[in-house]
Design a protein around this motif. Sequence first.
Motif, PDB file in Angstrom:
ATOM      1  N   ASP A   1       2.863  -5.223   7.053  1.00  0.00           N
ATOM      2  CA  ASP A   1       3.703  -6.263   6.461  1.00  0.00           C
ATOM      3  C   ASP A   1       3.061  -6.801   5.190  1.00  0.00           C
TER       4      ASP A   1
ATOM      5  N   SER B   1       4.109  -8.736   2.990  1.00  0.00           N
ATOM      6  CA  SER B   1       4.350 -10.152   2.719  1.00  0.00           C
ATOM      7  C   SER B   1       3.248 -11.035   3.314  1.00  0.00           C
ATOM      8  N   ARG B   2       2.480 -10.495   4.240  1.00  0.00           N
ATOM      9  CA  ARG B   2       1.385 -11.251   4.865  1.00  0.00           C
ATOM     10  C   ARG B   2       0.030 -10.983   4.206  1.00  0.00           C
TER      11      ARG B   2
END
Length: 169
Positions: free
Chosen positions: A119, A121-122
Amino acid sequence: MKRTWKATRRGSAFGPLTGAPFDVPAFLARPLVARLATDGPVVRPVWYLWEDESFWVFTGSWSRLPDRLARNPAFELVVDVCDPGTGLTRQVVASGRGRTVAFDTARARRKLVRYLGPDESRWDARFALSESTAASGALWARFDPDVLRVADLSFTPSAIEPGTVVAHD
């Protein structure tokens, strides 16, 4: 069981890494930290990607690594684990020649997913990837080993209680 093993590159490839005391490609696919030694000697911990029978490490204009490789491309790199609690002790030591090559965003993503998860976005903002990453001076350092030395030095742990700190003089 064979505990040490050595592979030598023949032409452009090692070929199947069979006969080693453990599964070398699976071991190198783990998100471990390698220690890379170059001219100086200078030793640095690095995240790496083992792909195309080479170790791939981020570098760029912010680092002295490109200049060091241009002066002297010789390197040694070790990836190892040691767990005193279980006795698992394995290592892969590579030596050969390194060089810088153009940055490849898709390869960078494959590497970072290993260490940071899928992920994006993390991910910490420092690891954000875009097609302009290469324009920022990012490069790959490609380390092509001529020799891989593989060792399984695992042992039966002693009966020391887990978490016990042993003082050494």
